[in-house]
Design a protein around this motif. Structure first.
Motif, PDB file in Angstrom:
ATOM      1  N   PRO A  27     -43.319  19.104   5.530  1.00  0.00           N
ATOM      2  CA  PRO A  27     -43.536  17.861   4.793  1.00  0.00           C
ATOM      3  C   PRO A  27     -44.574  18.130   3.724  1.00  0.00           C
ATOM      4  O   PRO A  27     -45.558  18.829   3.963  1.00  0.00           O
ATOM      5  N   ARG A  30     -48.088  17.921  -1.747  1.00  0.00           N
ATOM      6  CA  ARG A  30     -48.946  18.822  -2.549  1.00  0.00           C
ATOM      7  C   ARG A  30     -48.091  19.892  -3.212  1.00  0.00           C
ATOM      8  O   ARG A  30     -47.012  19.650  -3.687  1.00  0.00           O
ATOM      9  N   ASP A  52     -42.617  14.089   0.211  1.00  0.00           N
ATOM     10  CA  ASP A  52     -42.995  12.688   0.421  1.00  0.00           C
ATOM     11  C   ASP A  52     -43.577  12.131  -0.880  1.00  0.00           C
ATOM     12  O   ASP A  52     -43.819  12.882  -1.838  1.00  0.00           O
ATOM     13  N   ASP A 110     -47.640  22.324   8.445  1.00  0.00           N
ATOM     14  CA  ASP A 110     -48.198  21.594   7.312  1.00  0.00           C
ATOM     15  C   ASP A 110     -48.569  22.553   6.190  1.00  0.00           C
ATOM     16  O   ASP A 110     -48.828  23.742   6.428  1.00  0.00           O
ATOM     17  N   ASP A 111     -48.646  21.999   4.977  1.00  0.00           N
ATOM     18  CA  ASP A 111     -48.873  22.850   3.791  1.00  0.00           C
ATOM     19  C   ASP A 111     -50.342  23.221   3.602  1.00  0.00           C
ATOM     20  O   ASP A 111     -50.716  23.831   2.597  1.00  0.00           O
ATOM     21  N   ARG A 243     -50.679   8.399  11.296  1.00  0.00           N
ATOM     22  CA  ARG A 243     -51.265   9.506  12.042  1.00  0.00           C
ATOM     23  C   ARG A 243     -51.049   9.387  13.544  1.00  0.00           C
ATOM     24  O   ARG A 243     -51.768   9.953  14.345  1.00  0.00           O
ATOM     25  N   ASP A 245     -47.641   9.590  14.346  1.00  0.00           N
ATOM     26  CA  ASP A 245     -46.226  10.008  14.265  1.00  0.00           C
ATOM     27  C   ASP A 245     -45.902  11.072  15.313  1.00  0.00           C
ATOM     28  O   ASP A 245     -45.000  10.938  16.129  1.00  0.00           O
ATOM     29  N   SER A 277     -58.619  16.189   6.374  1.00  0.00           N
ATOM     30  CA  SER A 277     -58.250  14.961   5.647  1.00  0.00           C
ATOM     31  C   SER A 277     -59.405  13.971   5.783  1.00  0.00           C
ATOM     32  O   SER A 277     -60.243  14.076   6.667  1.00  0.00           O
TER      33      SER A 277
HETATM   34  O1  LIG Z   1     -48.565  10.815   2.963  1.00  0.00           O
HETATM   35  C1  LIG Z   1     -48.470  12.012   3.318  1.00  0.00           C
HETATM   36  C2  LIG Z   1     -49.609  12.786   3.703  1.00  0.00           C
HETATM   37  C3  LIG Z   1     -49.444  14.104   4.048  1.00  0.00           C
HETATM   38  N1  LIG Z   1     -48.215  14.668   4.024  1.00  0.00           N
HETATM   39  C4  LIG Z   1     -48.028  16.078   4.402  1.00  0.00           C
HETATM   40  O2  LIG Z   1     -48.203  16.119   5.807  1.00  0.00           O
HETATM   41  C5  LIG Z   1     -48.957  17.267   6.196  1.00  0.00           C
HETATM   42  C6  LIG Z   1     -50.234  16.824   6.877  1.00  0.00           C
HETATM   43  O3  LIG Z   1     -51.066  16.251   5.907  1.00  0.00           O
HETATM   44  P1  LIG Z   1     -52.674  16.537   5.907  1.00  0.00           P
HETATM   45  O4  LIG Z   1     -52.886  17.983   6.141  1.00  0.00           O
HETATM   46  O5  LIG Z   1     -53.240  15.919   4.693  1.00  0.00           O
HETATM   47  O6  LIG Z   1     -53.161  15.675   7.143  1.00  0.00           O
HETATM   48  P2  LIG Z   1     -53.839  16.137   8.489  1.00  0.00           P
HETATM   49  O7  LIG Z   1     -54.730  15.043   8.933  1.00  0.00           O
HETATM   50  O8  LIG Z   1     -54.454  17.487   8.447  1.00  0.00           O
HETATM   51  O9  LIG Z   1     -52.499  16.209   9.389  1.00  0.00           O
HETATM   52  C7  LIG Z   1     -52.559  16.121  10.781  1.00  0.00           C
HETATM   53  O10 LIG Z   1     -52.567  14.784  11.177  1.00  0.00           O
HETATM   54  C8  LIG Z   1     -51.253  14.417  11.526  1.00  0.00           C
HETATM   55  C9  LIG Z   1     -51.005  13.075  10.960  1.00  0.00           C
HETATM   56  O11 LIG Z   1     -49.713  12.705  11.129  1.00  0.00           O
HETATM   57  C10 LIG Z   1     -50.370  15.509  11.035  1.00  0.00           C
HETATM   58  O12 LIG Z   1     -49.159  15.681  11.683  1.00  0.00           O
HETATM   59  C11 LIG Z   1     -51.267  16.615  11.335  1.00  0.00           C
HETATM   60  O13 LIG Z   1     -50.800  17.746  10.758  1.00  0.00           O
HETATM   61  C12 LIG Z   1     -49.161  18.073   4.901  1.00  0.00           C
HETATM   62  O14 LIG Z   1     -48.123  19.031   4.838  1.00  0.00           O
HETATM   63  C13 LIG Z   1     -49.053  17.026   3.801  1.00  0.00           C
HETATM   64  O15 LIG Z   1     -48.589  17.576   2.575  1.00  0.00           O
HETATM   65  C14 LIG Z   1     -47.081  13.933   3.693  1.00  0.00           C
HETATM   66  O16 LIG Z   1     -45.951  14.465   3.699  1.00  0.00           O
HETATM   67  N2  LIG Z   1     -47.251  12.623   3.336  1.00  0.00           N
END
Ligand SMILES: O=c1ccn([C@@H]2O[C@H](COP(=O)(O)OP(=O)(O)O[C@H]3O[C@@H](CO)[C@H](O)[C@H]3O)[C@@H](O)[C@H]2O)c(=O)[nH]1
Ligand SMILES: [Mn+2]
Length: 357
Positions: A27, A30, A52, A110-111, A243, A245, A277
């Motif tokens: 997903p 970025r 997204d 994740d990216d 968050r 999901d 984040s």
């Molecule tokens: O609106 C959005 C936000 C982010 N993304 C993509 O999803 C992943 C995770 O995003 P990010 O690294 O910014 O967030 P984290 O808090 O580190 O993620 C963790 O929390 C969970 C929340 O669901 C998630 O599964 C964990 O990995 C990135 O690839 C963003 O580019 C998005 O698609 N849409």
């Protein structure tokens, strides 16, 4: 560019395991530069990128990767009205990638996750470890105190029943994270500088009857065994929660795996999680979940699926009815979520019709 593992010079894997049986789902809002570092391990595999946010934004995919990319317009075109079950502006959108894949295995990352180094300084091929975890049985019925008994140099310990040593099929492999741990917002706020430097060299089966907080950032699963239950729920834009999901999906897949006699593993592999984040943004997304989960967890702990539910879809539909019946009193959101769970299964079955005999 973060390069904690220094994979430069590692040859692209000549004979990757499950090359044509596994898709990598990413997903993203970025860019995908992080794939440069993963090239030696991931380049041979097909990517499914779920873009997204703004569908007009151009996402650059590094040269040499084989991929398909879906933005919101594609999701709406492919699913029509059923696209309502796919979240927007939340990483939950990644589950669309699970649905459109045609492969037996999925690895999702994740990216902002990079290649980690093990204590010996060696680059961790996370995908290879996930594949090993998935191809090896799990032991949910009796805990092996020496951890993964199928690993080189380990075995079942004294007192482990021989009748249980065959284990069960593994449906899910849940990896972990060095550097930025997957903490909730309150913990992040209290411990803003905490970093995870502890590399625990272990893989464990999560015992039957035990739930766990599944994080989606470094996760692999067998799509044929548990794919239809890997719905990441209604999160993000227009929803009262975010968050949660991966958490929701983790609770659903665990009760279904327990019911169907499948295994869920956690531990190795580690990735290096680079971006924290924003905890204040996260708190706004999470706060209802932090409150609701005190009721959601007892709900899942008391789920009893019927013996007639023998497929993942049947289990999931039964679960959606229980959600509607028992959680809607918590908040009308769960009524909507229960309906979305049904929509997801209908969309899944439309895109993945059973193979004709
Ligand atoms: O609106 C959005 C936000 C982010 N993304 C993509 O999803 C992943 C995770 O995003 P990010 O690294 O910014 O967030 P984290 O808090 O580190 O993620 C963790 O929390 C969970 C929340 O669901 C998630 O599964 C964990 O990995 C990135 O690839 C963003 O580019 C998005 O698609 N849409
Ligand atoms: Mn992240």
């Amino acid at each position: 560019m973060v390069d904690p593992a220094n994979t430069v010079g590692i040859p692209v894997n000549p004979t990757p395991l499950l090359k044509d049986e596994l898709d990598i789902v990413i997903p993203t809002i970025r860019n995908l530069d992080f794939l440069e570092m993963w090239r030696p391990f991931l380049q041979p595999y097909h990517l499914i990128i779920v873009q997204d946010g703004d569908p007009t934004k151009k996402i650059h995919v590094p040269e040499g990767y084989d991929y398909e990319l879906y933005n919101r317009n594609d999701i709406n075109r492919i699913l029509g009205p059923k696209a309502s079950c796919i979240s927007f502006k939340d990483s939950a959108c990644r589950c669309f990638g699970y649905m459109v894949s045609k492969k037996k295995y999925i690895f999702t990352i994740d990216d902002d996750c990079f290649v980690a180094k093990d204590p010996a300084g060696k680059a961790v091929n996370a995908l290879e470890q996930h594949i090993k975890n998935l191809l090896c049985p799990s032991t949910p019925l009796f805990f092996n105190t020496l951890y993964d008994p199928y690993r080189e140099g380990a075995d079942f310990v004294r007192g482990y029943p021989f009748s249980l040593r065959e284990g069960v099929s593994t449906a899910v492999s849940h990896g972990l994270w060095l550097n930025i741990p997957d903490y909730d917002a309150p913990t992040q706020l209290v411990k803003p500088k905490e970093r995870n430097a502890r590399y625990v060299d272990a893989v464990m089966t999560i015992p039957k009857g035990t739930l766990f907080p599944m994080c989606g950032m470094n996760l692999a699963f067998d799509r044929d065994l548990i794919g239809p239950a890997m719905y990441f729920g209604l999160m993000g834009d227009g929803q009262p929660i975010g968050r949660y999901d991966d958490m929701w999906a983790g609770w659903c897949i665990k009760v279904i795996c327990d019911h169907l006699g499948l295994g869920v593993k956690t531990g190795l592999p580690y990735i290096y999680h680079s971006k924290a984040s924003n905890p204040f943004v996260n708190l706004k997304k999470e706060y209802k979940g932090i409150f609701w989960q005190e009721d959601i967890i007892p709900f899942f702990q008391n789920v009893k699926l019927s013996k007639e539910a023998t497929t993942v879809q049947q289990c999931y539909i039964e679960l959606s009815k229980m959600v509607k019946e028992k959680l809607s009193s918590l908040d009308p959101y769960f009524d909507k979520l229960a309906d979305a769970m049904v929509t997801w299964i209908k969309a899944w079955d439309e895109l993945n019709p059973p193979a004709t005999a």
